[in-house]
Design an enzyme around this catalytic site. Sequence first.
Site, PDB file in Angstrom:
ATOM      1  N   CYS A   1     -15.578 -44.642  17.405  1.00  0.00           N
ATOM      2  CA  CYS A   1     -15.381 -45.921  16.739  1.00  0.00           C
ATOM      3  C   CYS A   1     -16.252 -46.991  17.391  1.00  0.00           C
ATOM      4  O   CYS A   1     -16.597 -46.898  18.562  1.00  0.00           O
ATOM      5  CB  CYS A   1     -13.913 -46.342  16.830  1.00  0.00           C
TER       6      CYS A   1
ATOM      7  N   ARG B   1     -21.383 -45.304  14.215  1.00  0.00           N
ATOM      8  CA  ARG B   1     -20.394 -44.699  15.101  1.00  0.00           C
ATOM      9  C   ARG B   1     -19.094 -44.381  14.371  1.00  0.00           C
ATOM     10  O   ARG B   1     -18.218 -43.705  14.917  1.00  0.00           O
ATOM     11  CB  ARG B   1     -20.096 -45.628  16.278  1.00  0.00           C
TER      12      ARG B   1
ATOM     13  N   TRP C   1     -13.699 -44.314  12.983  1.00  0.00           N
ATOM     14  CA  TRP C   1     -13.832 -42.888  12.686  1.00  0.00           C
ATOM     15  C   TRP C   1     -12.453 -42.304  12.919  1.00  0.00           C
ATOM     16  O   TRP C   1     -11.957 -42.251  14.040  1.00  0.00           O
ATOM     17  CB  TRP C   1     -14.869 -42.232  13.593  1.00  0.00           C
TER      18      TRP C   1
ATOM     19  N   ASN D   1     -10.692 -47.356  20.696  1.00  0.00           N
ATOM     20  CA  ASN D   1     -11.594 -46.216  20.539  1.00  0.00           C
ATOM     21  C   ASN D   1     -11.073 -45.111  21.443  1.00  0.00           C
ATOM     22  O   ASN D   1     -10.951 -45.311  22.654  1.00  0.00           O
ATOM     23  CB  ASN D   1     -13.017 -46.607  20.937  1.00  0.00           C
ATOM     24  N   GLY D   2     -10.748 -43.947  20.881  1.00  0.00           N
ATOM     25  CA  GLY D   2     -10.257 -42.836  21.693  1.00  0.00           C
ATOM     26  C   GLY D   2      -9.005 -42.224  21.114  1.00  0.00           C
ATOM     27  O   GLY D   2      -8.666 -42.419  19.944  1.00  0.00           O
TER      28      GLY D   2
ATOM     29  N   GLU E   1     -30.389 -24.897  15.534  1.00  0.00           N
ATOM     30  CA  GLU E   1     -30.530 -26.332  15.300  1.00  0.00           C
ATOM     31  C   GLU E   1     -30.900 -26.627  13.856  1.00  0.00           C
ATOM     32  O   GLU E   1     -30.412 -27.589  13.258  1.00  0.00           O
ATOM     33  CB  GLU E   1     -31.571 -26.912  16.260  1.00  0.00           C
TER      34      GLU E   1
ATOM     35  N   LYS F   1     -28.642 -28.975  11.332  1.00  0.00           N
ATOM     36  CA  LYS F   1     -29.178 -30.171  10.695  1.00  0.00           C
ATOM     37  C   LYS F   1     -28.927 -30.134   9.186  1.00  0.00           C
ATOM     38  O   LYS F   1     -28.554 -31.148   8.586  1.00  0.00           O
ATOM     39  CB  LYS F   1     -30.686 -30.266  10.976  1.00  0.00           C
TER      40      LYS F   1
ATOM     41  N   GLU G   1     -25.248 -30.778   8.454  1.00  0.00           N
ATOM     42  CA  GLU G   1     -24.860 -32.162   8.727  1.00  0.00           C
ATOM     43  C   GLU G   1     -25.208 -33.101   7.584  1.00  0.00           C
ATOM     44  O   GLU G   1     -24.395 -33.955   7.215  1.00  0.00           O
ATOM     45  CB  GLU G   1     -25.566 -32.655   9.997  1.00  0.00           C
TER      46      GLU G   1
ATOM     47  N   HIS H   1     -26.485  -6.577  11.883  1.00  0.00           N
ATOM     48  CA  HIS H   1     -25.176  -6.375  12.499  1.00  0.00           C
ATOM     49  C   HIS H   1     -24.093  -7.196  11.802  1.00  0.00           C
ATOM     50  O   HIS H   1     -23.070  -7.526  12.404  1.00  0.00           O
ATOM     51  CB  HIS H   1     -25.234  -6.730  13.981  1.00  0.00           C
TER      52      HIS H   1
ATOM     53  N   LYS I   1     -21.730 -40.798  15.349  1.00  0.00           N
ATOM     54  CA  LYS I   1     -22.879 -40.572  16.221  1.00  0.00           C
ATOM     55  C   LYS I   1     -22.477 -40.129  17.615  1.00  0.00           C
ATOM     56  O   LYS I   1     -23.041 -39.197  18.171  1.00  0.00           O
ATOM     57  CB  LYS I   1     -23.707 -41.863  16.302  1.00  0.00           C
TER      58      LYS I   1
END
Length: 600
Positions: free
Chosen positions: A2, A27, A75, A99-100, A473, A477, A480, A496, A595
Site C-alpha cells: 500500500c 504500489r 492493495w 501498510n502491512g 522470467e 512477465k 503478469e 517429462h 510493485k
Amino acid sequence: MCGIVGYLGSGNSVNVVLEGLSRLEYRGYDSAGISVQDAKGNLVIYKKEGQLLNLRKVLEKENPLSSIAIGHTRWATHGAVNDTNSHPHGNSEIAIVHNGIIENSGVLKKELLSEGRVFHSETDSEVFLVLVTKEYERLKDFKKAVVEAFKQLRGNSAFVVMRKGGNEIISLRRSAPMVCGLNVESHELFVSSDPYALIGFADKLFFPENEVVCHLHDGKIDFYELDGSVSNRVVQKEQQMSLDVADKGGFEHFMLKEIHEQPKLIRALGNYYITGEGQSTLKKVENIKKNRMHITGCGTAYHAGLVIKNYLETINRHPVNIELASEFRYKNPILHKDDLAVFITQSGETADTLASLELCQELGMATLGIVNVEGSSIYRKAKENLLIKAGQEIGVASTKAFTLQALTGYFFSKALGKALDDKSIYQEVNLLADRIENLLHDTDKIKAIAEKIYQHKGFIFTGRGVYYPIALEGALKLKEIAYVHAEGYAAGELKHGPIALIDDNMVNIAIVGPELHEKTFSNVEEVKARRGIIVSLGSEKDEALKKISDHFIGLNFDGLNHLSPLYVNVANQLLSYYMAKFKGTDIDKPRNLAKSVTVE
C-alpha cells in the site's frame, strides 16, 4: 504494498497528499482515500474504491481545505475491495492508514468486540484504530496511546495516525517501509511509505529503524523509542531523487519506457563498477570471507538470482544455494557462520527477503544486498550492498531492474575472480548495450509476431542452461501483464510431463542460443512433431531453426558470452509487452499486483 502519504504544514494538504499518492499508485490501486482536519478541527474522511481518479472526482466536488492530511492507496489483504474497507479508517477522534498485516488481528478483534467495541470494516487495520481509540480514552495522551496500541500487535506493519483537533501526526513501523521528510525552508513535514512520493517537497529525508516513533509537529520531527526516550536510530539523507522518472517520455506505457532505458543504464552501471566509485564497493565485497553462498529473492529477483548463480558457479566455481525468499526461513535452512548470504530486491523492502536477511544476521553470517533503493530496509541492514542503479521503476512488472540485478551479479562474480580490471569486460558490457539498442530500434517483427499469437490458449517458454532462468522470467512477465497461462521450463524437461499439453493451439516460445544448441533444437523438433506453434529466439544465422519455426526472432549472439541471457530477455520483454497491448490489459498496473510486496 500500500502507498501512504502524510502532510503537515502551511500549504493545501489535499494537493500535496494527492500528488504523493499519484506517484505511489503503482504500489496498490484497489482503492484510495484521504483524511483531513476541517476548520473546526474535526476529522473528515473521503475514500473511494478503484483507482485514484475516483477519489479525485469526489475531492473536486467537495473541495476540502486543510493544512494536515493523511492518505492511502490500497492493495487489499483483509476484506473485499470496497469503499468501507478502504483507508483511512477513522472515527470522531482518530484516523489511521496502514501498510502491512496485523497477524493477531483476529484475537484482538474478538477481545475488543467482547468489550462492546464496534467495527465497521472487514480489515485487520481497523483493529489498530479501535485499540488506539481505547488507549486514548484511558491515557488522555495521543502519542502514548499510539505506542501502547502498537505494542499489542504482531506482524510487519507501518502506521500513520492523526487526531481530532491536533496539529500533529504520529507514525511508526515494524519491518515495513517508512520515511519522514522535512522542507527546511518552509518547515513543512511529510511522511510516506516511499521516498519517491516526497520528491520536490522534502529536501531532508529520515529513515527510522523498526519501532521508532516519529512525531511530526510544530515544523519539526522528533524521534522516540517505545519507552519514550529520545531515539538516535534514524538515518538522515539529503533528497537526491529526480522527478524525471514520472514522465513517460513519449512512450505509451512506463513499462515500454523502462525497457528502452536499459542500454543507457547498462553503460552507466558498467562505468560505475568498472571505472567509477562502485569499484571501492566491489573491492570490499570481494574480500568478504565465505565458505558457501546463499542467494534469495522473490519473483523476478529470484530469476535474476538464478542467472547470478550460473555466473558464480561457472566463472568462480563457487558452490551456491538459491531459494525463494518466501520458502527460505521456513525450511530450517542449513546455514553456517562462514557463509555469505545474498539478498536480491528492487525495492529493498520485500517482506520475505527482509525476514531471510534477519535470520542470517542472527546467525552472524556476512550479508550482501543487491538492491535498487539506497536507504531501504535491506540496504540499511545488510553488511554490504551493491546498488543496481536502475532509477525508479514505475511499471509493476519489472524489466530494467532484472537486467541490472543480473549485470550487478556479473560484476560481483568478476570481482571475486580478481578479473574486473580485464578490459574485455567493459567491451562486453558496451556490446550488450549496443545489441539491446539495435533490438529496440526494430521492434516491428516482434510486434507482428505478438499480434499473431496473443489469442492462443497457453504459452510454454523453454531454454537450457543459462537460458532456463530467462524462460522462467519470460513466462512470469507474460502472466503478469497479459493475464494468460504461461509456464517456463528447462527444455530437457518437456518430455517429462509438459509435452502432454502440446497441441495446435499451444505456443512454445523456445530460446535456442549457442549453448547446448543441438539438444535444445531437438526439443523444438519434439514440439513441432506434435503440432505445437513454435516461436523461436535464436541466432540470426540459424537457418535450420528459422525453417522449423512458425515465427522466428533472429538475434546476434556474437561476442556476448556470459551476457547473452540478458540480451534474449529483452526480446521476451517486448514480446510480452506487445501481447498485453493487443489484449488491452492495464500494462503498467496489472490486476491484483503491487510493485513492492511488503507483507508475507
